[in-house]
Scaffold this motif. Structure first.
Motif, short mmCIF file in Angstrom:
data_model
loop_
_atom_site.label_atom_id
_atom_site.label_comp_id
_atom_site.label_asym_id
_atom_site.label_seq_id
_atom_site.Cartn_x
_atom_site.Cartn_y
_atom_site.Cartn_z
N GLU A 122 43.82 44.89 37.58
CA GLU A 122 43.80 46.28 37.98
C GLU A 122 42.61 46.54 38.90
OE1 GLU A 122 43.87 48.63 34.45
OE2 GLU A 122 46.05 48.43 34.22
N VAL A 123 42.85 47.32 39.94
CA VAL A 123 41.83 47.63 40.94
C VAL A 123 41.92 49.11 41.26
CG1 VAL A 123 41.02 47.19 43.29
CG2 VAL A 123 41.97 45.31 41.92
N GLU A 124 40.77 49.77 41.37
CA GLU A 124 40.78 51.16 41.78
C GLU A 124 40.92 51.24 43.29
OE1 GLU A 124 40.87 53.89 39.86
OE2 GLU A 124 41.11 52.41 38.26
N GLY A 125 41.98 51.92 43.73
CA GLY A 125 42.26 52.03 45.15
C GLY A 125 42.50 53.46 45.55
N GLU A 126 43.02 53.65 46.76
CA GLU A 126 43.21 55.00 47.28
C GLU A 126 44.32 55.75 46.55
OE1 GLU A 126 44.70 55.26 51.26
OE2 GLU A 126 45.53 53.24 51.18
N TYR A 127 45.19 55.03 45.83
CA TYR A 127 46.25 55.68 45.07
C TYR A 127 45.93 55.70 43.58
CZ TYR A 127 48.77 55.17 49.43
OH TYR A 127 49.13 55.24 50.76
N GLY A 128 44.65 55.60 43.24
CA GLY A 128 44.28 55.54 41.83
C GLY A 128 44.23 54.08 41.39
N THR A 129 44.60 53.83 40.15
CA THR A 129 44.57 52.46 39.63
C THR A 129 45.79 51.69 40.13
OG1 THR A 129 43.47 53.25 37.63
CG2 THR A 129 44.37 51.02 37.58
N GLU A 130 45.52 50.60 40.86
CA GLU A 130 46.57 49.76 41.41
C GLU A 130 46.61 48.44 40.65
OE1 GLU A 130 45.74 51.41 45.96
OE2 GLU A 130 45.52 49.27 45.50
N LEU A 131 47.66 47.67 40.88
CA LEU A 131 47.79 46.35 40.28
C LEU A 131 47.93 45.33 41.40
CD1 LEU A 131 48.01 44.88 37.53
CD2 LEU A 131 50.49 45.06 37.76
N HIS A 132 46.98 44.41 41.47
CA HIS A 132 47.02 43.36 42.47
C HIS A 132 47.43 42.05 41.79
CE1 HIS A 132 44.04 45.54 45.39
NE2 HIS A 132 44.96 46.35 44.89
N ALA A 133 48.39 41.36 42.39
CA ALA A 133 48.93 40.16 41.74
C ALA A 133 49.17 39.07 42.77
CB ALA A 133 50.24 40.49 41.02
N ARG A 134 49.17 37.84 42.30
CA ARG A 134 49.57 36.69 43.10
C ARG A 134 50.66 35.95 42.33
NH1 ARG A 134 45.63 32.76 46.40
NH2 ARG A 134 45.77 34.61 47.72
N VAL A 135 51.83 35.83 42.96
CA VAL A 135 52.97 35.20 42.32
C VAL A 135 53.37 33.94 43.07
CG1 VAL A 135 53.81 37.42 41.46
CG2 VAL A 135 54.64 36.57 43.66
N ARG A 136 54.03 33.05 42.36
CA ARG A 136 54.53 31.82 42.97
C ARG A 136 55.94 32.04 43.47
NH1 ARG A 136 52.01 29.61 38.26
NH2 ARG A 136 54.06 29.55 37.26
N THR A 137 56.19 31.65 44.70
CA THR A 137 57.53 31.73 45.28
C THR A 137 57.87 30.39 45.92
OG1 THR A 137 56.86 32.44 47.50
CG2 THR A 137 57.07 34.15 45.82
N ALA A 138 59.12 30.29 46.40
CA ALA A 138 59.54 29.05 47.05
C ALA A 138 58.74 28.78 48.31
CB ALA A 138 61.04 29.13 47.39
N ASP A 139 58.19 29.83 48.90
CA ASP A 139 57.39 29.69 50.11
C ASP A 139 55.90 29.55 49.83
OD1 ASP A 139 59.68 29.96 51.70
OD2 ASP A 139 59.55 32.14 51.61
N GLY A 140 55.55 29.45 48.55
CA GLY A 140 54.15 29.34 48.19
C GLY A 140 53.63 30.60 47.54
N PRO A 141 52.32 30.67 47.26
CA PRO A 141 51.74 31.87 46.62
C PRO A 141 51.91 33.10 47.50
CG PRO A 141 50.23 30.00 46.54
CD PRO A 141 51.33 29.61 47.47
#
Length: 223
Positions: A122-141
Protein backbone atom coordinates in the motif's frame (compact mmCIF):
# COMPACT_ATOMS: atom_id res chain seq x y z
CA UNK A 1 -16.94 -8.24 -29.95
CA UNK A 2 -14.27 -5.64 -29.29
CA UNK A 3 -15.02 -1.99 -29.93
CA UNK A 4 -12.14 0.44 -30.05
CA UNK A 5 -12.38 4.19 -30.48
CA UNK A 6 -9.65 6.82 -30.26
CA UNK A 7 -10.98 9.97 -28.69
CA UNK A 8 -10.16 13.09 -30.69
CA UNK A 9 -10.25 16.63 -29.35
CA UNK A 10 -10.22 17.56 -26.35
CA UNK A 11 -14.16 6.87 0.07
CA UNK A 12 -16.50 9.72 -0.92
CA UNK A 13 -13.93 11.27 1.46
CA UNK A 14 -11.22 10.26 -1.00
CA UNK A 15 -12.73 12.44 -3.71
CA UNK A 16 -13.22 15.36 -1.34
CA UNK A 17 -9.64 15.14 -0.10
CA UNK A 18 -8.28 15.46 -3.64
CA UNK A 19 -8.83 19.22 -3.97
CA UNK A 20 -6.65 21.95 -5.40
CA UNK A 21 -6.44 25.62 -4.50
CA UNK A 22 -7.32 27.84 -7.45
CA UNK A 23 -6.50 31.25 -5.89
CA UNK A 24 -3.93 32.44 -3.38
CA UNK A 25 -5.41 33.43 -0.06
CA UNK A 26 -4.42 35.68 2.79
CA UNK A 27 -5.27 35.55 6.47
CA UNK A 28 -8.80 36.76 5.89
CA UNK A 29 -9.75 35.02 2.64
CA UNK A 30 -9.42 31.43 1.52
CA UNK A 31 -9.63 30.27 -2.08
CA UNK A 32 -12.47 28.00 -3.16
CA UNK A 33 -11.40 24.41 -3.75
CA UNK A 34 -11.77 22.74 -7.14
CA UNK A 35 -12.88 19.14 -6.66
CA UNK A 36 -11.65 16.56 -9.16
CA UNK A 37 -13.76 13.69 -10.35
CA UNK A 38 -14.86 11.04 -10.85
CA UNK A 39 -18.16 12.88 -10.53
CA UNK A 40 -21.58 11.63 -9.67
CA UNK A 41 -23.99 12.35 -12.52
CA UNK A 42 -25.81 14.79 -10.23
CA UNK A 43 -22.71 17.02 -9.96
CA UNK A 44 -20.99 16.52 -13.31
CA UNK A 45 -19.77 19.64 -15.14
CA UNK A 46 -21.71 20.60 -18.26
CA UNK A 47 -20.31 21.20 -21.70
CA UNK A 48 -17.98 18.19 -21.81
CA UNK A 49 -18.05 15.67 -24.66
CA UNK A 50 -18.24 12.14 -23.24
CA UNK A 51 -18.66 8.57 -24.46
CA UNK A 52 -21.79 7.30 -22.69
CA UNK A 53 -21.41 3.67 -21.62
CA UNK A 54 -24.37 3.67 -19.24
CA UNK A 55 -23.06 3.72 -15.69
CA UNK A 56 -19.78 5.27 -16.86
CA UNK A 57 -19.37 8.32 -19.06
CA UNK A 58 -15.79 8.77 -20.30
CA UNK A 59 -14.57 12.25 -21.29
CA UNK A 60 -13.16 12.72 -24.78
CA UNK A 61 -9.43 13.28 -24.29
CA UNK A 62 -7.07 13.67 -27.25
CA UNK A 63 -4.95 10.61 -28.08
CA UNK A 64 -6.70 8.33 -25.58
CA UNK A 65 -8.10 5.21 -27.19
CA UNK A 66 -11.14 3.60 -25.55
CA UNK A 67 -11.09 -0.18 -25.94
CA UNK A 68 -14.30 -1.93 -24.99
CA UNK A 69 -14.97 -5.67 -24.96
CA UNK A 70 -18.67 -6.47 -25.23
CA UNK A 71 -20.93 -9.46 -25.90
CA UNK A 72 -23.23 -9.67 -28.96
CA UNK A 73 -25.98 -7.91 -27.00
CA UNK A 74 -23.74 -4.91 -26.38
CA UNK A 75 -23.18 -5.65 -22.67
CA UNK A 76 -19.65 -4.57 -21.75
CA UNK A 77 -17.29 -6.87 -19.87
CA UNK A 78 -14.18 -4.69 -19.94
CA UNK A 79 -13.19 -1.05 -20.49
CA UNK A 80 -9.54 -0.13 -21.04
CA UNK A 81 -8.15 3.32 -21.88
CA UNK A 82 -4.85 3.34 -23.77
CA UNK A 83 -2.36 6.15 -24.30
CA UNK A 84 0.96 5.15 -25.81
CA UNK A 85 2.55 2.42 -23.70
CA UNK A 86 0.23 3.09 -20.75
CA UNK A 87 -3.21 1.66 -20.03
CA UNK A 88 -5.98 2.19 -17.47
CA UNK A 89 -8.61 -0.47 -16.88
CA UNK A 90 -11.85 0.85 -15.35
CA UNK A 91 -14.58 -0.74 -13.26
CA UNK A 92 -17.52 0.74 -11.36
CA UNK A 93 -19.39 -0.97 -8.52
CA UNK A 94 -22.37 -0.46 -6.24
CA UNK A 95 -21.61 0.68 -2.69
CA UNK A 96 -23.70 1.37 0.43
CA UNK A 97 -25.07 4.80 1.15
CA UNK A 98 -23.34 5.09 4.52
CA UNK A 99 -19.67 4.37 3.73
CA UNK A 100 -17.08 3.64 1.07
CA UNK A 101 -15.81 0.16 0.21
CA UNK A 102 -12.35 0.80 -1.26
CA UNK A 103 -10.50 -0.03 1.97
CA UNK A 104 -12.08 -3.50 2.10
CA UNK A 105 -11.78 -4.12 -1.64
CA UNK A 106 -8.13 -3.06 -1.63
CA UNK A 107 -7.29 -5.51 1.16
CA UNK A 108 -9.03 -8.34 -0.68
CA UNK A 109 -7.08 -7.55 -3.84
CA UNK A 110 -3.84 -7.46 -1.84
CA UNK A 111 -4.49 -10.84 -0.24
CA UNK A 112 -5.39 -12.36 -3.62
CA UNK A 113 -2.17 -11.05 -5.16
CA UNK A 114 -0.08 -12.41 -2.32
CA UNK A 115 -1.70 -15.84 -2.65
CA UNK A 116 -0.73 -15.82 -6.31
CA UNK A 117 2.88 -15.12 -5.43
CA UNK A 118 2.87 -11.44 -6.45
CA UNK A 119 4.32 -8.61 -4.41
CA UNK A 120 1.91 -5.93 -3.21
CA UNK A 121 2.20 -2.91 -0.97
CA UNK A 122 0.00 0.00 0.00
CA UNK A 123 1.23 3.47 -0.94
CA UNK A 124 -0.27 6.87 -0.24
CA UNK A 125 -0.89 8.55 -3.58
CA UNK A 126 -2.96 11.28 -5.16
CA UNK A 127 -6.08 9.09 -4.98
CA UNK A 128 -5.60 8.22 -1.32
CA UNK A 129 -4.30 4.77 -0.41
CA UNK A 130 -3.26 2.89 -3.54
CA UNK A 131 -2.04 -0.66 -4.07
CA UNK A 132 1.16 -1.18 -6.03
CA UNK A 133 1.88 -4.71 -7.23
CA UNK A 134 4.24 -6.69 -9.43
CA UNK A 135 2.78 -9.79 -11.05
CA UNK A 136 4.27 -12.54 -13.18
CA UNK A 137 2.99 -12.82 -16.74
CA UNK A 138 4.01 -14.70 -19.87
CA UNK A 139 5.87 -11.57 -20.95
CA UNK A 140 7.73 -11.27 -17.66
CA UNK A 141 7.13 -9.20 -14.50
CA UNK A 142 4.42 -6.56 -14.88
CA UNK A 143 3.79 -3.60 -12.58
CA UNK A 144 0.21 -2.65 -11.68
CA UNK A 145 -1.18 0.28 -9.70
CA UNK A 146 -4.67 -0.08 -8.24
CA UNK A 147 -6.61 3.04 -7.24
CA UNK A 148 -10.09 3.39 -5.84
CA UNK A 149 -12.43 6.35 -5.48
CA UNK A 150 -15.51 6.10 -3.28
CA UNK A 151 -18.54 8.13 -4.34
CA UNK A 152 -22.19 8.35 -3.30
CA UNK A 153 -23.32 4.70 -3.46
CA UNK A 154 -20.61 3.75 -5.96
CA UNK A 155 -16.90 3.03 -6.22
CA UNK A 156 -14.64 3.44 -9.24
CA UNK A 157 -11.63 1.13 -9.46
CA UNK A 158 -8.78 1.87 -11.82
CA UNK A 159 -5.80 -0.34 -12.65
CA UNK A 160 -2.83 1.41 -14.26
CA UNK A 161 -0.36 -0.63 -16.31
CA UNK A 162 2.85 0.42 -18.02
CA UNK A 163 5.30 3.09 -16.95
CA UNK A 164 2.43 4.92 -15.25
CA UNK A 165 2.17 2.05 -12.75
CA UNK A 166 5.49 3.03 -11.20
CA UNK A 167 5.65 6.70 -12.18
CA UNK A 168 2.25 8.38 -11.70
CA UNK A 169 3.62 11.63 -13.15
CA UNK A 170 3.46 10.02 -16.60
CA UNK A 171 -0.31 9.44 -16.42
CA UNK A 172 -1.08 12.58 -18.43
CA UNK A 173 -4.25 12.09 -20.51
CA UNK A 174 -5.18 8.91 -18.62
CA UNK A 175 -5.34 10.91 -15.38
CA UNK A 176 -7.52 13.48 -17.19
CA UNK A 177 -9.92 10.69 -18.15
CA UNK A 178 -10.09 9.34 -14.61
CA UNK A 179 -10.53 12.78 -13.10
CA UNK A 180 -13.29 13.59 -15.60
CA UNK A 181 -15.28 10.35 -15.33
CA UNK A 182 -19.00 10.61 -14.62
CA UNK A 183 -20.85 7.81 -12.79
CA UNK A 184 -24.58 7.30 -13.29
CA UNK A 185 -25.45 4.95 -10.42
CA UNK A 186 -29.20 4.87 -11.03
CA UNK A 187 -31.79 4.70 -8.27
CA UNK A 188 -32.52 0.99 -8.11
CA UNK A 189 -31.22 -1.08 -5.20
CA UNK A 190 -28.17 -3.22 -5.97
CA UNK A 191 -26.05 -5.59 -3.92
CA UNK A 192 -22.89 -4.01 -2.57
CA UNK A 193 -19.89 -4.55 -4.91
CA UNK A 194 -22.05 -5.61 -7.83
CA UNK A 195 -20.63 -4.19 -11.08
CA UNK A 196 -22.83 -1.40 -12.38
CA UNK A 197 -24.18 -2.12 -15.89
CA UNK A 198 -22.17 -0.92 -18.85
CA UNK A 199 -23.48 -0.96 -22.41
CA UNK A 200 -22.32 0.20 -25.81
CA UNK A 201 -24.19 3.22 -27.19
CA UNK A 202 -27.11 1.93 -29.30
CA UNK A 203 -25.75 3.15 -32.62
CA UNK A 204 -22.39 1.46 -32.00
CA UNK A 205 -24.00 -1.77 -30.79
CA UNK A 206 -26.27 -1.87 -33.88
CA UNK A 207 -23.31 -1.23 -36.18
CA UNK A 208 -21.22 -3.95 -34.52
CA UNK A 209 -24.10 -6.43 -34.66
CA UNK A 210 -24.58 -5.69 -38.36
CA UNK A 211 -20.90 -6.23 -39.04
CA UNK A 212 -20.94 -9.51 -37.13
CA UNK A 213 -23.96 -10.74 -39.14
CA UNK A 214 -22.30 -9.75 -42.40
CA UNK A 215 -19.11 -11.55 -41.45
CA UNK A 216 -21.07 -14.66 -40.49
CA UNK A 217 -22.98 -14.62 -43.77
CA UNK A 218 -19.74 -14.29 -45.72
CA UNK A 219 -18.18 -17.38 -44.13
CA UNK A 220 -18.12 -20.41 -46.44
CA UNK A 221 -20.58 -23.10 -45.46
CA UNK A 222 -19.39 -26.62 -45.00
CA UNK A 223 -21.31 -29.35 -46.81
Amino acid sequence: MIFSRKRAGAGRHSRDERTAEVLEHDAEESAPALVRGPYDVSEAPDGVQRLDLGSLQIPAIAEVEVRVQADPQGVIQQVVLVHGENALQLGVFAAPRSEGIWDEVREEIRQSLLRDGATAQEVEGEYGTELHARVRTADGPTDLRFVGIDGPRWMVRGVFQGTVAVDPSTAGPLAECLDGLVVDRGQEAKPVREPLPLRLPREIADQAAGEAEAASAAEPRQV
